[in-house]
Design an enzyme around this catalytic site. Structure first.
Site, mmCIF file in Angstrom:
data_model
loop_
_atom_site.group_PDB
_atom_site.id
_atom_site.type_symbol
_atom_site.label_atom_id
_atom_site.label_comp_id
_atom_site.label_asym_id
_atom_site.label_seq_id
_atom_site.Cartn_x
_atom_site.Cartn_y
_atom_site.Cartn_z
ATOM 1 C CG HIS A 1 -1.910 0.917 1.527
ATOM 2 N ND1 HIS A 1 -3.125 1.088 0.703
ATOM 3 C CD2 HIS A 1 -2.042 2.353 2.186
ATOM 4 C CE1 HIS A 1 -3.838 2.744 0.628
ATOM 5 N NE2 HIS A 1 -2.739 3.043 1.457
ATOM 6 C CG ASP B 1 -12.378 4.867 5.095
ATOM 7 O OD1 ASP B 1 -11.394 5.104 6.154
ATOM 8 O OD2 ASP B 1 -12.205 4.579 3.219
ATOM 9 N NE ARG C 1 -10.054 10.723 9.372
ATOM 10 C CZ ARG C 1 -9.545 10.378 8.564
ATOM 11 N NH1 ARG C 1 -9.897 9.115 8.186
ATOM 12 N NH2 ARG C 1 -7.861 10.521 8.150
ATOM 13 C CB SER D 1 -9.124 5.178 6.590
ATOM 14 O OG SER D 1 -8.709 6.063 5.806
ATOM 15 C CE LYS E 1 -9.380 3.165 2.967
ATOM 16 N NZ LYS E 1 -9.268 4.213 2.882
HETATM 17 N N1 URA Z 1 -5.421 7.281 2.579
HETATM 18 C C1 URA Z 1 -7.142 6.472 3.205
HETATM 19 O O1 URA Z 1 -7.653 6.423 3.138
HETATM 20 N N2 URA Z 1 -7.761 7.023 4.549
HETATM 21 C C2 URA Z 1 -7.323 8.283 5.538
HETATM 22 O O2 URA Z 1 -7.734 8.683 6.455
HETATM 23 C C3 URA Z 1 -5.915 8.809 4.714
HETATM 24 C C4 URA Z 1 -5.543 8.883 3.391
#
Ligand code: URA
Length: 439
Positions: free
Chosen positions: A82, A161, A168, A183, A187
């Site tokens: 990632h 999310d 947010r 977050s 994922k």
């Molecule tokens: N990328 C994400 O997937 N979530 C965040 O909160 C910030 C960057």
């Protein structure tokens, strides 16, 4: 349970229980907890942080809001990677063939780009027909046959999310390390890969602007991964400079293809071989990063892993011939050349601004619903710290949009030519505990 009490607890820095966190996320998803209460909670987290247990519980509660994947039918070891998002970041397209060539399958969910950062799914879609919207069966089949599969992240993955991030975004609570970590990791963890390598970007083109906060974010995500029994490592990489020379979509796939044939820029080679070496250590193939990198550089130079990229794109219905015959397929109305006006060493003022210029040329989207021009983008003939002479070509801007004078003016404002090199490294820190190999 009472949401106001949960907010009070967080406000007074008391640790929330697993059940309280589960309750708040499940009730937020159903709409029983309204946005204004969740916004207050997010702000309390922004000020007071979360413990490692709370962050891990939040991640699990978010995962439980949607679907997860089952890779039990995929043979062998599975790896994931990632990146927190950068300008010119085509690492996955080089990392995946390198790793797959050792029999370690690369199973990834990826997203689209927004603003200055590009997305892997958009880049791959520059091959006509390529789709990340494949069934689970196809995902598993491609992993077993090609060794790489990348799925577009669907709205069924971690819906909590999606809802929380949108909140947010408008309540000043994006830049909270526990919330970012939960977050990102929620994922990642829906795909049960054996190993995860995180590329945490730091600098003007990234969320994390300094090394201390990048280390803190990495440690928090590593802790979450460990709580979830994953072999996880991180590297902090420099986003005060763009990665490689190509910024855009098709142009980045082309740079990945060239890199897989030994014609890649040094920073990109360094980053991809380091990420792949850590992953291959995590999966028991190499004992040290240096040993891995030496082998991987040989593989790039002999071109033997390039076919994995082509095979993977074709397996997901993409026409790869457009990349092999790039100049025929990706032409633009304008190719604006930007030249050096003195001798010295090139330094970009802001990687963010470079990414935003690429977006304005047509290569990215300012809003989610915008479409992408796959041929648009920027090629850097000279990059950070390179010596330039007065009159040298620094970059070419490719665009089908007619705002040429402004693009040109903005490109000249993006860089300085200094008397000194900055000598900034590409990789600022590697965070991986070797004793965890094969855990
Ligand atoms: N990328 C994400 O997937 N979530 C965040 O909160 C910030 C960057």
């Amino acid at each position: 349970m009472n949401f106001a009490e949960i907010i009070e607890k967080k406000k007074h820095r008391e640790e929330l229980s697993t059940d309280e966190i589960k309750w708040l996320i499940s009730n937020y998803i159903t709409g029983d907890v309204p946005d204004y209460q969740m916004a207050s909670f997010a702000m309390a987290v922004w000020f007071n942080q979360m413990t490692s247990q709370e962050t891990s519980d939040l991640t699990q509660a978010m995962i439980d809001s949607g679907i997860t994947y089952d890779l039990s039918q995929v043979s062998g070891r599975k790896a994931d990677k990632h990146s927190t998002g950068g300008v010119g970041d085509k690492t996955s397209l080089i990392f995946s063939p390198l790793v797959a060539s050792f029999g370690v399958k690369v199973a990834k969910l990826s997203g689209r780009g927004l603003g200055q950062t590009g997305g892997t799914i958009d880049k791959l879609e520059s091959c006509p027909g390529w789709t990340g919207e494949i069934s689970n069966e196809e995902f598993i089949h491609n992993l077993n046959t090609v060794g790489i599969s990348i799925m577009a992240q669907s709205s069924a993955v971690v819906p909590a999310d999606k809802k929380l991030y949108a909140l947010r975004d408008v309540t000043g609570t994006v830049d909270s390390i526990p919330l970012i970590s939960a977050s990102i990791m929620s994922k990642k963890l829906v795909v049960p890969a054996d190993s995860i390598i995180l590329d945490v970007k730091m600098g003007s083109g990234a969320f994390m602007k300094d090394l201390d906060s990048a280390i803190e974010l990495s440690n928090t995500m590593i802790e979450i991964g460990k709580h979830h029994h994953r072999n996880i490592g991180a590297m902090i990489t420099n986003m005060d400079r763009p990665l490689g020379r190509a910024i855009g979509n098709a142009i980045e796939v082309k740079e990945a293809w060239d890199t897989l044939h030994g014609r890649g820029p040094d920073d990109l080679v360094e980053l991809c071989t380091t990420a792949a070496a850590i992953t291959l250590m995590q999966n028991g193939i190499f004992k040290t990063i240096e040993e891995g990198k030496t082998e991987l550089v040989k593989k790039l130079n002999d071109g033997s892993t390039a076919h994995f990229l082509k095979d993977f794109i074709e397996a997901q219905h993409g026409d790869f011939s457009v990349i092999e015959n790039y100049d025929q397929h990706f032409t633009t109305k304008h190719a604006i050349q930007i030249f050096a006006k003195q001798d010295g060493f090139l330094k970009f003022n802001s990687t963010d601004e470079l990414g935003l210029l690429s977006m304005r040329l047509g290569a990215g989207r300012a809003r989610k619903e915008d479409s992408i021009d796959f041929a648009a983008g920027i090629y850097l003939h000279k990059s950070s710290d390179e010596a330039v002479k007065n009159g040298d070509l620094v970059m070419t801007l490719f665009t089908n949009r007619d705002d040429v004078a402004n693009f040109e003016k903005d490109a000249y404002a993006l860089f300085d030519i200094n008397a000194q090199q900055t000598n900034e490294p590409t990789i600022l820190k590697v965070m991986y505990n070797v004793s965890e190999v094969n855990n």
